[in-house]
Enzyme design. Structure first.
Site, PDB file in Angstrom:
ATOM      1  CB  SER A 248      45.018  42.099  38.043  1.00  0.00           C
ATOM      2  OG  SER A 248      43.657  42.326  38.307  1.00  0.00           O
TER       3      SER A 248
ATOM      4  CG  ASP B  26      43.762  45.331  45.366  1.00  0.00           C
ATOM      5  OD1 ASP B  26      42.831  45.896  44.781  1.00  0.00           O
ATOM      6  OD2 ASP B  26      44.500  44.493  44.827  1.00  0.00           O
TER       7      ASP B  26
ATOM      8  CG  HIS C 188      44.327  46.141  41.645  1.00  0.00           C
ATOM      9  ND1 HIS C 188      44.200  44.852  42.083  1.00  0.00           N
ATOM     10  CD2 HIS C 188      44.348  46.077  40.282  1.00  0.00           C
ATOM     11  CE1 HIS C 188      44.133  44.027  41.045  1.00  0.00           C
ATOM     12  NE2 HIS C 188      44.228  44.745  39.938  1.00  0.00           N
TER      13      HIS C 188
END
Length: 265
Positions: free
Chosen positions: A94, A215, A242
């Site tokens: 991320s 996600d 995610h």
């Protein structure tokens, strides 16, 4: 936890195993333990696995000022150097994927390969910007709602539906009580200004980009955009939300280890 000082910040990090370096860079609101604890036990002890807490997370202490990707990258590199784990393979998740992208381009002599999970190269996408702005507002006004939002957008629908209501309630309580909210707010402000497109195009190391099919935080289209910018990058997808390191740690570890084996024997 060992600590290394970087421009006045006392950067804490964890080290496991011994051997060639493998550096894991966490995401927004996460830290070296919450994002990576389920992965470390699945990695070989023949690796020196370094897990830094960059500013705003974990045990790291700094002046509380605004964050930049360059600042976080310098902290990650300093932790790896302090651990004697250079050169290293690099895994970023991320926001950590943006930091890892920057490191791979700006510190090429230290990086052997890079794995980027659920990453994004810029904050120009309107939907993503709206999400980060909502995170910022909920952190200020309703942290319990933010904790619920993390769960409902962080995991795939099937995974979350497989948990009991009691387990979900307990997870919400844990996030509210234990999250570094002030640090996360600073990281969210950084999320809103990310732009590592130039660095992505300059990566000259083997790269694996992983998107997550379900996600809702960083849709897989953003990961595909990242992969398209990196010369000769491989791209694969996981059937997760995610929070893939928590939802499918075995599969994620397999992808990382297979990639490292393919490129480094």
């Amino acid at each position: 936890m060992p600590v290394v000082e970087v421009d006045g910040a006392k950067v804490a990090f964890r080290v496991d195993g011994s051997g060639p370096g493998l550096v894991l860079v966490h995401g927004t609101g996460g830290n070296s333990e919450t994002n990576w604890s389920q992965l470390v036990g699945r990695l070989p002890e023949s690796r020196t696995v370094v897990r830094p807490d960059y500013s705003g997370s974990g045990e790291t202490i700094d002046d509380g000022g605004p964050l930049t990707v360059a600042v976080l990258a310098a902290q990650v590199v300093a932790a790896a150097e302090q651990a004697g784990a250079t050169p290293f393979d690099l895994v970023g998740f991320s926001l950590g994927a943006a930091v890892a992208t920057y490191i791979a381009a700006e510190y090429p002599n230290l990086v052997r390969s890079v794995v980027l999970l659920a990453g994004f190269v810029s904050s120009t996408d309107a939907r993503q910007a709206m999400q980060f702005e909502l995170w910022r507002d909920l952190i200020r006004t309703d942290r319990r709602a933010m904790a619920r939002f993390i769960l409902i957008t962080g995991f795939s629908p099937d995974f979350l539906s497989g948990l009991s209501r009691a387990a979900i309630s307990e997870a919400v309580d844990e996030i509210v009580a234990n999250n570094n909210w002030d640090g996360m707010a600073r990281q969210v402000e950084l999320d809103l200004t990310i732009d590592v497109r130039d660095q992505a195009q300059r990566i000259a190391r083997p790269a694996l980009v992983i998107g997550c099919v379900h996600d809702h935080m960083v849709p897989s289209a953003r990961a595909r955009e990242l992969a398209a910018l990196i010369p000769n990058a491989r791209y694969v997808e996981m059937e997760t939300g995610h929070l893939a390191p928590l939802e499918q740690p075995e599969e994620f570890a397999r992808l990382v280890l297979d990639f490292l084996a393919d490129d480094h024997g």
